[in-house]
Scaffold this motif. Structure first.
Motif, PDB file in Angstrom:
ATOM      1  N   THR A 178       0.840  -1.198   0.000  1.00 26.01           N
ATOM      2  CA  THR A 178       0.000   0.000   0.000  1.00 26.01           C
ATOM      3  C   THR A 178       0.873   1.244   0.000  1.00 26.01           C
ATOM      4  O   THR A 178       0.587   2.208  -0.713  1.00 26.01           O
ATOM      5  CB  THR A 178      -0.930   0.009   1.238  1.00 26.01           C
ATOM      6  OG1 THR A 178      -1.758  -1.149   1.191  1.00 26.01           O
ATOM      7  CG2 THR A 178      -1.800   1.244   1.259  1.00 26.01           C
ATOM      8  N   GLN A 179       1.940   1.232   0.768  1.00 28.21           N
ATOM      9  CA  GLN A 179       2.837   2.382   0.825  1.00 28.21           C
ATOM     10  C   GLN A 179       3.536   2.638  -0.504  1.00 28.21           C
ATOM     11  O   GLN A 179       3.846   3.781  -0.825  1.00 28.21           O
ATOM     12  CB  GLN A 179       3.876   2.197   1.927  1.00 28.21           C
ATOM     13  CG  GLN A 179       3.293   2.304   3.310  1.00 28.21           C
ATOM     14  CD  GLN A 179       4.315   2.020   4.391  1.00 28.21           C
ATOM     15  OE1 GLN A 179       5.395   1.480   4.138  1.00 28.21           O
ATOM     16  NE2 GLN A 179       3.969   2.372   5.623  1.00 28.21           N
ATOM     17  N   SER A 180       3.784   1.592  -1.268  1.00 29.60           N
ATOM     18  CA  SER A 180       4.449   1.759  -2.561  1.00 29.60           C
ATOM     19  C   SER A 180       3.451   1.859  -3.716  1.00 29.60           C
ATOM     20  O   SER A 180       3.850   1.821  -4.874  1.00 29.60           O
ATOM     21  CB  SER A 180       5.427   0.611  -2.810  1.00 29.60           C
ATOM     22  OG  SER A 180       4.727  -0.614  -2.908  1.00 29.60           O
ATOM     23  N   ASN A 181       2.165   1.965  -3.383  1.00 32.82           N
ATOM     24  CA  ASN A 181       1.098   2.081  -4.392  1.00 32.82           C
ATOM     25  C   ASN A 181       1.113   0.946  -5.402  1.00 32.82           C
ATOM     26  O   ASN A 181       0.888   1.151  -6.601  1.00 32.82           O
ATOM     27  CB  ASN A 181       1.180   3.430  -5.117  1.00 32.82           C
ATOM     28  CG  ASN A 181       0.924   4.590  -4.195  1.00 32.82           C
ATOM     29  OD1 ASN A 181       0.093   4.501  -3.300  1.00 32.82           O
ATOM     30  ND2 ASN A 181       1.649   5.677  -4.393  1.00 32.82           N
ATOM     31  N   ALA A 182       1.382  -0.254  -4.937  1.00 32.41           N
ATOM     32  CA  ALA A 182       1.447  -1.407  -5.825  1.00 32.41           C
ATOM     33  C   ALA A 182       0.493  -2.519  -5.387  1.00 32.41           C
ATOM     34  O   ALA A 182       0.639  -3.661  -5.815  1.00 32.41           O
ATOM     35  CB  ALA A 182       2.877  -1.937  -5.875  1.00 32.41           C
ATOM     36  N   LEU A 183      -0.477  -2.190  -4.550  1.00 32.11           N
ATOM     37  CA  LEU A 183      -1.372  -3.215  -4.016  1.00 32.11           C
ATOM     38  C   LEU A 183      -2.437  -3.594  -5.038  1.00 32.11           C
ATOM     39  O   LEU A 183      -3.135  -2.733  -5.567  1.00 32.11           O
ATOM     40  CB  LEU A 183      -2.040  -2.722  -2.733  1.00 32.11           C
ATOM     41  CG  LEU A 183      -2.884  -3.742  -1.995  1.00 32.11           C
ATOM     42  CD1 LEU A 183      -2.017  -4.875  -1.465  1.00 32.11           C
ATOM     43  CD2 LEU A 183      -3.623  -3.078  -0.845  1.00 32.11           C
ATOM     44  N   THR A 184      -2.533  -4.898  -5.308  1.00 32.95           N
ATOM     45  CA  THR A 184      -3.564  -5.431  -6.192  1.00 32.95           C
ATOM     46  C   THR A 184      -4.219  -6.626  -5.505  1.00 32.95           C
ATOM     47  O   THR A 184      -3.709  -7.119  -4.493  1.00 32.95           O
ATOM     48  CB  THR A 184      -2.969  -5.890  -7.541  1.00 32.95           C
ATOM     49  OG1 THR A 184      -2.063  -6.969  -7.298  1.00 32.95           O
ATOM     50  CG2 THR A 184      -2.253  -4.753  -8.268  1.00 32.95           C
ATOM     51  N   VAL A 185      -5.314  -7.075  -6.058  1.00 34.78           N
ATOM     52  CA  VAL A 185      -5.991  -8.255  -5.507  1.00 34.78           C
ATOM     53  C   VAL A 185      -5.066  -9.465  -5.575  1.00 34.78           C
ATOM     54  O   VAL A 185      -5.032 -10.288  -4.654  1.00 34.78           O
ATOM     55  CB  VAL A 185      -7.313  -8.523  -6.268  1.00 34.78           C
ATOM     56  CG1 VAL A 185      -7.938  -9.823  -5.828  1.00 34.78           C
ATOM     57  CG2 VAL A 185      -8.274  -7.366  -6.080  1.00 34.78           C
ATOM     58  N   HIS A 186      -4.308  -9.571  -6.635  1.00 30.97           N
ATOM     59  CA  HIS A 186      -3.375 -10.687  -6.795  1.00 30.97           C
ATOM     60  C   HIS A 186      -2.348 -10.706  -5.652  1.00 30.97           C
ATOM     61  O   HIS A 186      -2.040 -11.769  -5.102  1.00 30.97           O
ATOM     62  CB  HIS A 186      -2.667 -10.589  -8.151  1.00 30.97           C
ATOM     63  CG  HIS A 186      -1.668 -11.673  -8.385  1.00 30.97           C
ATOM     64  ND1 HIS A 186      -2.028 -12.962  -8.697  1.00 30.97           N
ATOM     65  CD2 HIS A 186      -0.317 -11.668  -8.315  1.00 30.97           C
ATOM     66  CE1 HIS A 186      -0.939 -13.696  -8.825  1.00 30.97           C
ATOM     67  NE2 HIS A 186       0.117 -12.926  -8.596  1.00 30.97           N
ATOM     68  N   ILE A 187      -1.837  -9.549  -5.295  1.00 35.07           N
ATOM     69  CA  ILE A 187      -0.850  -9.463  -4.222  1.00 35.07           C
ATOM     70  C   ILE A 187      -1.484  -9.833  -2.888  1.00 35.07           C
ATOM     71  O   ILE A 187      -0.885 -10.547  -2.079  1.00 35.07           O
ATOM     72  CB  ILE A 187      -0.214  -8.061  -4.183  1.00 35.07           C
ATOM     73  CG1 ILE A 187       0.685  -7.881  -5.415  1.00 35.07           C
ATOM     74  CG2 ILE A 187       0.581  -7.845  -2.906  1.00 35.07           C
ATOM     75  CD1 ILE A 187       1.227  -6.487  -5.604  1.00 35.07           C
ATOM     76  N   VAL A 188      -2.712  -9.372  -2.636  1.00 31.77           N
ATOM     77  CA  VAL A 188      -3.411  -9.712  -1.397  1.00 31.77           C
ATOM     78  C   VAL A 188      -3.598 -11.222  -1.301  1.00 31.77           C
ATOM     79  O   VAL A 188      -3.318 -11.832  -0.262  1.00 31.77           O
ATOM     80  CB  VAL A 188      -4.772  -8.982  -1.311  1.00 31.77           C
ATOM     81  CG1 VAL A 188      -5.593  -9.492  -0.140  1.00 31.77           C
ATOM     82  CG2 VAL A 188      -4.579  -7.486  -1.217  1.00 31.77           C
ATOM     83  N   LEU A 189      -4.050 -11.836  -2.383  1.00 35.03           N
ATOM     84  CA  LEU A 189      -4.253 -13.286  -2.384  1.00 35.03           C
ATOM     85  C   LEU A 189      -2.937 -14.041  -2.228  1.00 35.03           C
ATOM     86  O   LEU A 189      -2.886 -15.099  -1.591  1.00 35.03           O
ATOM     87  CB  LEU A 189      -4.980 -13.718  -3.650  1.00 35.03           C
ATOM     88  CG  LEU A 189      -6.428 -13.234  -3.781  1.00 35.03           C
ATOM     89  CD1 LEU A 189      -7.005 -13.627  -5.130  1.00 35.03           C
ATOM     90  CD2 LEU A 189      -7.275 -13.765  -2.644  1.00 35.03           C
ATOM     91  N   GLU A 190      -1.869 -13.506  -2.799  1.00 33.37           N
ATOM     92  CA  GLU A 190      -0.565 -14.147  -2.675  1.00 33.37           C
ATOM     93  C   GLU A 190      -0.095 -14.131  -1.214  1.00 33.37           C
ATOM     94  O   GLU A 190       0.346 -15.165  -0.691  1.00 33.37           O
ATOM     95  CB  GLU A 190       0.452 -13.427  -3.555  1.00 33.37           C
ATOM     96  CG  GLU A 190       1.829 -14.025  -3.509  1.00 33.37           C
ATOM     97  CD  GLU A 190       2.810 -13.301  -4.415  1.00 33.37           C
ATOM     98  OE1 GLU A 190       4.019 -13.460  -4.183  1.00 33.37           O
ATOM     99  OE2 GLU A 190       2.378 -12.588  -5.343  1.00 33.37           O
ATOM    100  N   TYR A 191      -0.179 -12.995  -0.562  1.00 30.45           N
ATOM    101  CA  TYR A 191       0.237 -12.933   0.844  1.00 30.45           C
ATOM    102  C   TYR A 191      -0.671 -13.779   1.728  1.00 30.45           C
ATOM    103  O   TYR A 191      -0.207 -14.402   2.683  1.00 30.45           O
ATOM    104  CB  TYR A 191       0.281 -11.485   1.340  1.00 30.45           C
ATOM    105  CG  TYR A 191       1.599 -10.830   1.007  1.00 30.45           C
ATOM    106  CD1 TYR A 191       2.717 -11.027   1.801  1.00 30.45           C
ATOM    107  CD2 TYR A 191       1.740 -10.040  -0.116  1.00 30.45           C
ATOM    108  CE1 TYR A 191       3.928 -10.459   1.494  1.00 30.45           C
ATOM    109  CE2 TYR A 191       2.944  -9.456  -0.442  1.00 30.45           C
ATOM    110  CZ  TYR A 191       4.045  -9.668   0.364  1.00 30.45           C
ATOM    111  OH  TYR A 191       5.251  -9.106   0.048  1.00 30.45           O
TER     112      TYR A 191
END
Length: 85
Positions: free
Chosen positions: A56-69
């Protein structure tokens, strides 16, 4: 790649410190399996939150990233819980 590493050095240092503290606490909690499982749950939550906050801080948050984590934290948590059986 050097720029990306240097730019996120604080975030990587934070998660590395958390993982080292978890490893020490996990080993010190033996043979109390309930405490170990509580620590596993806390680690899963902290790792997931760290990934979301960092992206979120690097403005790179996507649904794919959320699901990956989410997937990585669940997989690691399940494997660690299996160790405590």
């Amino acid at each position: 790649m050097k720029i990306a590493w240097h730019k996120h050095l604080l975030a990587y240092s934070f998660i590395a410190t958390i993982l080292l503290i978890f490893a020490a606490l996990f080993l010190l909690a033996w043979p109390n399996r309930d405490l170990q499982r509580l620590l596993i749950g806390c680690l899963m939550l902290i790792y997931f939150a760290w990934g979301i906050i960092t992206h979120t801080q690097s403005n790179a948050l996507t649904v794919h990233i959320v699901l990956e984590y989410l997937g990585v934290s669940l997989l690691a948590g399940i494997l660690l819980v299996l160790v405590t059986i």
